[in-house]
Write an enzyme that holds these catalytic residues in place. Structure first.
Site, PDB file in Angstrom:
ATOM      1  N   CYS A  27      -1.065   3.713  11.146  1.00  0.00           N
ATOM      2  CA  CYS A  27      -0.815   4.938  11.936  1.00  0.00           C
ATOM      3  C   CYS A  27      -2.043   5.161  12.802  1.00  0.00           C
ATOM      4  O   CYS A  27      -2.710   6.184  12.705  1.00  0.00           O
ATOM      5  CB  CYS A  27      -0.500   6.129  11.039  1.00  0.00           C
ATOM      6  N   CYS A  51       0.902  -1.169   0.000  1.00  0.00           N
ATOM      7  CA  CYS A  51       0.000   0.000   0.000  1.00  0.00           C
ATOM      8  C   CYS A  51       0.923   1.197   0.000  1.00  0.00           C
ATOM      9  O   CYS A  51       1.196   1.794   1.030  1.00  0.00           O
ATOM     10  CB  CYS A  51      -0.874  -0.021   1.241  1.00  0.00           C
ATOM     11  N   ALA A  52       1.409   1.578  -1.160  1.00  0.00           N
ATOM     12  CA  ALA A  52       2.673   2.310  -1.218  1.00  0.00           C
ATOM     13  C   ALA A  52       2.592   3.829  -1.278  1.00  0.00           C
ATOM     14  O   ALA A  52       3.535   4.505  -0.868  1.00  0.00           O
ATOM     15  CB  ALA A  52       3.482   1.812  -2.412  1.00  0.00           C
ATOM     16  N   ALA A  53       1.505   4.381  -1.827  1.00  0.00           N
ATOM     17  CA  ALA A  53       1.497   5.843  -2.055  1.00  0.00           C
ATOM     18  C   ALA A  53       1.374   6.612  -0.735  1.00  0.00           C
ATOM     19  O   ALA A  53       0.708   6.130   0.177  1.00  0.00           O
ATOM     20  CB  ALA A  53       0.330   6.214  -2.959  1.00  0.00           C
ATOM     21  N   PRO A  54       2.016   7.753  -0.622  1.00  0.00           N
ATOM     22  CA  PRO A  54       2.789   8.460  -1.647  1.00  0.00           C
ATOM     23  C   PRO A  54       4.238   8.012  -1.795  1.00  0.00           C
ATOM     24  O   PRO A  54       5.017   8.682  -2.475  1.00  0.00           O
ATOM     25  CB  PRO A  54       2.727   9.913  -1.156  1.00  0.00           C
ATOM     26  N   GLY A  55       4.598   6.919  -1.178  1.00  0.00           N
ATOM     27  CA  GLY A  55       5.917   6.355  -1.450  1.00  0.00           C
ATOM     28  C   GLY A  55       7.002   6.734  -0.453  1.00  0.00           C
ATOM     29  O   GLY A  55       8.177   6.495  -0.716  1.00  0.00           O
ATOM     30  N   GLY A  56       6.609   7.288   0.688  1.00  0.00           N
ATOM     31  CA  GLY A  56       7.613   7.655   1.698  1.00  0.00           C
ATOM     32  C   GLY A  56       8.417   6.440   2.144  1.00  0.00           C
ATOM     33  O   GLY A  56       9.653   6.470   2.190  1.00  0.00           O
ATOM     34  N   LYS A  57       7.706   5.343   2.422  1.00  0.00           N
ATOM     35  CA  LYS A  57       8.411   4.153   2.918  1.00  0.00           C
ATOM     36  C   LYS A  57       9.078   3.404   1.760  1.00  0.00           C
ATOM     37  O   LYS A  57      10.137   2.799   1.945  1.00  0.00           O
ATOM     38  CB  LYS A  57       7.448   3.256   3.706  1.00  0.00           C
ATOM     39  N   ASP A  94       1.493  -1.319   4.856  1.00  0.00           N
ATOM     40  CA  ASP A  94       1.189  -0.067   5.564  1.00  0.00           C
ATOM     41  C   ASP A  94      -0.279   0.218   5.261  1.00  0.00           C
ATOM     42  O   ASP A  94      -0.616   0.966   4.343  1.00  0.00           O
ATOM     43  CB  ASP A  94       2.111   1.038   5.012  1.00  0.00           C
TER      44      ASP A  94
HETATM   45  N1  SAM Z   1       3.222   3.612   2.739  1.00  0.00           N
HETATM   46  C1  SAM Z   1       2.825   4.958   2.366  1.00  0.00           C
HETATM   47  C2  SAM Z   1       3.959   5.899   2.693  1.00  0.00           C
HETATM   48  O1  SAM Z   1       4.731   5.627   3.621  1.00  0.00           O
HETATM   49  O2  SAM Z   1       4.088   6.918   2.014  1.00  0.00           O
HETATM   50  C3  SAM Z   1       1.529   5.369   3.021  1.00  0.00           C
HETATM   51  C4  SAM Z   1       0.414   4.379   2.767  1.00  0.00           C
HETATM   52  S1  SAM Z   1      -1.176   4.918   3.244  1.00  0.00           S
HETATM   53  C5  SAM Z   1      -1.183   4.572   4.943  1.00  0.00           C
HETATM   54  C6  SAM Z   1      -2.179   3.634   2.617  1.00  0.00           C
HETATM   55  C7  SAM Z   1      -2.242   3.576   1.116  1.00  0.00           C
HETATM   56  O3  SAM Z   1      -2.890   2.347   0.758  1.00  0.00           O
HETATM   57  C8  SAM Z   1      -3.050   4.681   0.444  1.00  0.00           C
HETATM   58  O4  SAM Z   1      -2.279   5.296  -0.555  1.00  0.00           O
HETATM   59  C9  SAM Z   1      -4.235   3.944  -0.188  1.00  0.00           C
HETATM   60  O5  SAM Z   1      -4.663   4.509  -1.414  1.00  0.00           O
HETATM   61  C10 SAM Z   1      -3.653   2.575  -0.407  1.00  0.00           C
HETATM   62  N2  SAM Z   1      -4.620   1.465  -0.462  1.00  0.00           N
HETATM   63  C11 SAM Z   1      -5.814   1.368   0.188  1.00  0.00           C
HETATM   64  N3  SAM Z   1      -6.398   0.201  -0.108  1.00  0.00           N
HETATM   65  C12 SAM Z   1      -5.571  -0.456  -0.944  1.00  0.00           C
HETATM   66  C13 SAM Z   1      -5.624  -1.698  -1.610  1.00  0.00           C
HETATM   67  N4  SAM Z   1      -6.682  -2.525  -1.458  1.00  0.00           N
HETATM   68  N5  SAM Z   1      -4.608  -2.065  -2.412  1.00  0.00           N
HETATM   69  C14 SAM Z   1      -3.539  -1.249  -2.583  1.00  0.00           C
HETATM   70  N6  SAM Z   1      -3.429  -0.045  -1.998  1.00  0.00           N
HETATM   71  C15 SAM Z   1      -4.427   0.346  -1.172  1.00  0.00           C
END
Ligand code: SAM
Length: 433
Positions: A371, A254-260, A318
């Protein structure tokens, strides 16, 4: 912006009131601000400031309006009052300036013109009775902590001795915490650069430092070159705890915005896939990686229905959550969520865990992160997963539930955990066979 360049307060209040209408109708504050200032980008900083201030005083302002109005004001009038009352409470401008400008704002729109006398009267009454009114209203925890009742009750149930400290720390202005790209320079070297430039900062974690005065990214030395990124100290634990070594196949699910994702790449992950369901948010992963000069395979898709043809030695999950651990950064969250959201998000997290687990190689590890402070999304979620999966064992970590810390922190000593961080839950799970 110098006071000479600053837009007139009346205009800012009017625009912030439009943001308020959208926000109280359920839109996130950032989206609402973007929608309103789209055509007036020069107003953005001031409108953003006024809108955030309004959210930080939401409970008090809405109670004041209720208390001082004979009947419920029309929505546009209530919105202008809420943003103006926040300005009066923040003390940023003189009282008479705020009242005069709020009345001008009311007069300049057909939706509020007829109520300009009422706006004037209510704000003046507030100014006159401010101390006794606020003292009276703050007896209620909802006003004191600026959190909905159901949210406070959840915190009280989960953290009987700590909930007040948590709620207090979440009222502080969000600290600007940076992650130093230690593949390029040491934290101490970067601190010295800041010192030479007269920028006050302090180390608060293995790669984390806190810049005491918030500033835009364009004014953060080395940001555009990728020497540093903005990331909370608690979020910085993910990449090191996942322990993805060069050559390992790694999925950031669950990568966006890609910080991790970027942090994993900085620490040496070479075979890295970043999966994200939201295509707009996925664009931010690409931007982040490009700025730092690292690479990952970016895939748009639902992690609950992953491509099962590939196995991974490391998976970072995440997961989407209530974000109850980062209220200091997103004060709008408690007011946007509903109690039923907790159960819905818990279901999505369970589905993600169950869908991703089969993608792990035997001996592989999945790091689950939210979080959040709510046990349903953290400890209870993982306990239930361990009951379902006899092939999973939990690997001990230095901490599981991180509670948000206050900015009155001591300097970081060389221990693994950061001293300044938001609220996170972490669980490291290993596949035993
Ligand atoms: N890891 C990211 C970072 O450190 O920048 C923050 C992730 S944020 C907590 C959760 C992300 O999961 C969101 O961008 C959301 O759009 C995405 N998401 C939610 N449900 C999802 C799914 N079923 N499959 C993939 N991504 C998903």
């Amino acid at each position: 912006m110098s006071p000479v360049d600053a837009p007139p307060l009346a205009e800012v209040l009017q625009q912030a009131a439009m943001v308020w209408r959208l926000f109280r109708a359920g839109q996130s504050l950032d989206r609402a601000i973007a929608a309103v200032v789209d055509k007036r980008p020069n107003l953005r900083p001031a409108v953003q400031d006024a809108s955030y201030s309004a959210v930080r005083h939401l409970a008090a302002s809405e109670r004041i309006i209720e208390r001082l109005s004979a009947r419920t004001p029309a929505r546009d009038v209530a919105a202008l009052l809420a943003v103006s009352l926040a300005q009066l409470q923040s003390g940023r401008y003189g009282d008479h300036v705020v009242v005069d400008q709020a009345v001008s704002a009311a007069r300049s729109s057909p939706k509020t013109r007829a109520a300009s006398g009422f706006v004037n009267a209510l704000l003046r009454t507030f100014v006159r009775e401010r101390e006794s009114l606020l003292a009276d209203l703050r007896v209620d925890e909802v006003v004191h902590y600026n959190l909905p009742r159901w949210w406070i009750e959840r915190l009280q149930r989960a953290y009987p001795p700590d909930w007040k400290a948590i709620a207090e720390s979440q009222q502080q202005p969000p600290p600007l915490v940076l992650r130093v790209n230690t593949s390029r320079l040491s934290v101490d070297a970067y601190l010295r650069t800041l010192q030479d430039l007269g920028i006050s900062a302090m180390r608060v974690g293995p790669q984390a430092l806190w810049m005491h005065e918030p500033r835009p990214v364009s004014a953060i030395p080395g940001f555009s070159a990728g020497d540093v990124s903005i990331q909370d100290g608690g979020a910085q634990l993910a990449a090191s705890w996942l322990d993805a070594r060069p050559g390992m196949r790694v999925l950031d699910a669950c990568a966006a915005p890609g910080g991790k994702t970027a942090h994993l790449a900085e620490l040496g992950a070479t075979d890295l896939t970043a999966l994200e369901v939201d295509p707009d948010r996925a664009l931010r992963i690409e931007e982040n990686l490009r700025r730092i000069g690292v690479a990952a395979r970016i895939v748009i898709g639902d992690a609950r229905q992953p491509d099962t043809g590939v196995l991974y030695e490391r998976i970072l999950l995440d997961a989407p959550c209530t974000a109850s651990g980062i209220v200091r950064r997103h004060a709008d969250i408690p007011w946007l969520r509903r109690p039923t959201d907790v159960a819905q998000l818990t279901t999505v997290q369970r589905e993600l865990l169950d869908a991703l687990w089969p993608l792990l190689t035997p001996g592989g590890r999945l790091l689950y992160v939210v979080c959040s402070l709510f046990p349903e999304e953290g400890r209870e979620q993982i306990n239930r997963f361990l009951e379902r999966r006899p092939d999973a064992r939990q690997v001990p970590l230095p901490a599981a539930q991180l509670l948000p810390t206050s900015t009155s922190v001591a300097a970081w000593q060389d221990c693994g955990l950061p001293t300044l961080h938001d609220g996170f839950f972490y669980a490291l799970l290993e596949k035993t066979r």
